[in-house]
Design a protein around this motif. Structure first.
Motif, short mmCIF file in Angstrom:
data_model
loop_
_atom_site.label_atom_id
_atom_site.label_comp_id
_atom_site.label_asym_id
_atom_site.label_seq_id
_atom_site.Cartn_x
_atom_site.Cartn_y
_atom_site.Cartn_z
N GLY A 1 33.39 35.19 52.68
CA GLY A 1 32.88 36.24 51.63
C GLY A 1 31.70 36.87 51.90
O GLY A 1 31.41 37.69 50.90
N VAL A 2 31.20 36.99 52.96
CA VAL A 2 30.03 37.75 53.29
C VAL A 2 30.45 39.22 53.30
O VAL A 2 29.60 40.12 53.29
CB VAL A 2 29.11 37.37 54.52
CG1 VAL A 2 28.71 35.91 54.19
CG2 VAL A 2 30.00 37.54 55.83
N CYS A 3 31.52 39.62 53.59
CA CYS A 3 32.47 41.10 53.56
C CYS A 3 32.73 41.53 52.13
O CYS A 3 33.18 42.49 52.15
CB CYS A 3 33.35 41.02 54.39
SG CYS A 3 34.73 40.20 54.06
N THR A 4 32.37 40.65 50.91
CA THR A 4 32.77 41.09 49.79
C THR A 4 32.21 42.60 49.34
O THR A 4 31.08 42.52 49.27
CB THR A 4 32.48 40.04 48.73
OG1 THR A 4 33.03 38.70 49.26
CG2 THR A 4 33.16 40.31 47.20
N VAL A 5 33.09 43.40 48.85
CA VAL A 5 32.57 44.54 48.13
C VAL A 5 33.34 44.88 46.93
O VAL A 5 34.11 43.95 46.67
CB VAL A 5 33.02 45.78 49.15
CG1 VAL A 5 32.06 45.69 50.29
CG2 VAL A 5 34.43 46.15 49.31
N LEU A 6 33.26 45.65 46.15
CA LEU A 6 33.86 46.00 45.00
C LEU A 6 34.94 47.31 45.43
O LEU A 6 34.49 48.48 46.01
CB LEU A 6 33.27 46.32 43.85
CG LEU A 6 32.24 45.23 43.19
CD1 LEU A 6 31.08 45.62 42.42
CD2 LEU A 6 33.16 44.20 42.74
N LEU A 7 36.14 46.98 45.29
CA LEU A 7 37.17 48.13 45.56
C LEU A 7 37.73 48.45 44.19
O LEU A 7 38.49 47.53 43.54
CB LEU A 7 38.22 47.56 46.46
CG LEU A 7 39.32 48.47 47.11
CD1 LEU A 7 38.62 49.55 47.72
CD2 LEU A 7 40.23 47.73 47.70
N ASP A 8 37.82 49.44 43.69
CA ASP A 8 38.41 49.89 42.16
C ASP A 8 37.83 48.71 41.37
O ASP A 8 38.79 48.37 40.55
CB ASP A 8 39.98 49.92 42.58
CG ASP A 8 40.22 51.24 43.11
OD1 ASP A 8 41.49 51.14 43.75
OD2 ASP A 8 39.66 52.33 43.49
N GLY A 9 36.72 48.28 41.22
CA GLY A 9 36.14 47.49 40.46
C GLY A 9 36.27 45.81 40.50
O GLY A 9 35.74 45.33 39.89
N ARG A 10 37.26 45.66 41.51
CA ARG A 10 37.47 44.51 41.85
C ARG A 10 36.89 43.82 42.90
O ARG A 10 36.77 44.68 43.94
CB ARG A 10 39.12 44.27 41.84
CG ARG A 10 39.65 44.60 40.83
CD ARG A 10 41.31 44.68 40.79
NE ARG A 10 41.70 43.36 41.09
CZ ARG A 10 42.80 42.74 40.60
NH1 ARG A 10 43.40 43.43 39.57
NH2 ARG A 10 43.28 41.41 40.82
N ARG A 11 36.50 42.55 43.07
CA ARG A 11 35.99 41.96 44.38
C ARG A 11 36.94 41.87 45.41
O ARG A 11 38.03 41.33 44.99
CB ARG A 11 35.24 40.82 44.09
CG ARG A 11 35.88 39.86 43.32
CD ARG A 11 35.24 38.40 42.88
NE ARG A 11 35.71 37.34 42.32
CZ ARG A 11 35.48 36.04 42.06
NH1 ARG A 11 34.29 35.76 43.02
NH2 ARG A 11 36.09 35.29 41.50
N VAL A 12 36.73 42.15 46.66
CA VAL A 12 37.61 42.05 47.72
C VAL A 12 37.13 41.72 49.06
O VAL A 12 35.63 41.82 49.27
CB VAL A 12 38.51 43.41 47.87
CG1 VAL A 12 39.40 43.77 46.76
CG2 VAL A 12 37.70 44.70 48.66
N ASN A 13 37.75 40.90 49.94
CA ASN A 13 37.11 40.59 51.28
C ASN A 13 37.41 42.08 52.00
O ASN A 13 38.66 42.34 52.58
CB ASN A 13 37.84 39.48 51.67
CG ASN A 13 37.34 38.28 51.39
OD1 ASN A 13 36.07 38.25 50.65
ND2 ASN A 13 38.19 37.32 51.00
N SER A 14 36.42 42.73 52.40
CA SER A 14 36.70 44.03 52.98
C SER A 14 37.30 43.99 54.32
O SER A 14 37.51 44.88 55.22
CB SER A 14 35.48 44.95 52.96
OG SER A 14 34.34 44.23 53.63
#
Lengths: 141, 168
Positions: free
Chosen positions: B47-60
């Protein structure tokens, strides 16, 4: 990761046609498993056909009372959908422990033991209350 | 094979040419200089790569950049409004919810996404009522919903109250 071509499918027909011309290609859905396996070089497609923009991401209540779940519906959205939670709580409960990926990824990926697909298939075919594993909070968390 | 893509990153339009194999995480860090999201487990599990993509949290780390043309991406760098920190950033500081800080950007972005999910009424596996109209985020729920973000410094005991601080 091996180099690969990337194509975004306009519709289902073109998606199938693109992959038909590439025996070593693969569809790209959510990518939860595929991208990880490509990094590990477990899978090395030379073409990825991106089907994520195809219009199959809806959950529809049909006139006959059944529900149609689009193949691109994310499992997290599926588990949270009010219609599913009300009418098919077993499905929502089966997905909540690990709501990642998509329906098409979980059911069509080559390994049927993949977590999401397995829960869905088991819950439908056995037609009995399914005790989903509820992990208690870990000490210190 | 390189492709031209356009991403909306922290409210700015970014155009770049990248190899199809490039993950969103590497695009953000190596190509756009946004080193907030981190690389930890290399498999989208910590989860340290988590960003928000179109408002949702994602593992980038599990997202291929070429598959997210025109996506609206928010990293930890984009949460603040100028010099005004996001409420979660202020809460993490106030509650000392980090030690080394490596997991913190992912934790905060994940918490932003998690709060949106709860506001939308999403249940979790520990929710007692699957069909509850509203979600009550007690400690149990917060821990479960944030269980995709690991902290090796074990700051969990302070992360949970930091998140509770910003609940409406």
């Amino acid at each position: 990761m091996n180099p690969f071509r990337y194509e975004r499918a306009r519709d289902a027909e073109s998606a199938v046609a693109l992959l038909a011309q590439a025996p070593n290609g693969a569809f790209l859905g959510g990518g939860t498993n595929l991208v990880d396996h490509m990094k590990l070089e477990v899978r090395q497609p030379d073409l990825l056909v991106d089907i994520t923009r195809l219009p199959y991401d809806h959950i529809e209540l049909l006139p006959n009372g059944h529900v149609r779940i689009g193949a691109m519906v994310r499992n997290s959205d599926l588990a949270a959908d009010r219609t599913i939670r009300t009418r098919y709580p077993l499905l929502a409960q089966a997905l909540l422990p690990c709501p990642e990926g998509t329906q098409v990824g979980g059911l069509c990926y080559k390994n049927y033991e993949e977590k999401n697909g397995a829960w869905v298939v088991i819950s439908i075919f056995f037609r009995r209350p399914l005790q989903t594993p509820r992990r208690p909070a870990q000490p210190g968390l | 094979m390189d492709l031209e893509i356009t991403l909306q990153v922290n409210r700015a339009t970014r155009r770049l040419s990248i190899d199809t194999r490039t993950t969103l995480l590497d695009t953000l860090r190596e190509h756009l200089g946004l080193t907030g999201p981190k690389k930890g487990c290399d498999h989208g599990q910590c989860g340290v790569c988590t960003v928000l993509l179109d408002g949702r949290r994602v593992n980038s780390y599990l997202a291929l950049a070429v598959a997210h043309q025109d996506a609206d991406i928010v990293t930890i760098e984009g949460l603040a409004d100028g010099e005004n920190l996001h409420p979660l950033q202020r809460a993490f500081i106030a509650h000392d919810a980090f030690q080394c800080g490596y997991c913190t950007p992912g934790h905060i972005c994940s918490a932003v996404g998690m709060l949106r999910e709860a506001e939308a009424g999403w249940p979790s596996v520990v929710s007692t009522d699957l069909n509850a109209e509203h979600v009550t985020l007690d400690d149990h729920e917060i821990r479960e919903r944030m269980s995709g973000n690991l902290c090796r410094c074990a700051a969990y005991a302070n992360i949970v109250p930091a998140i509770k601080e910003v609940l409406p």
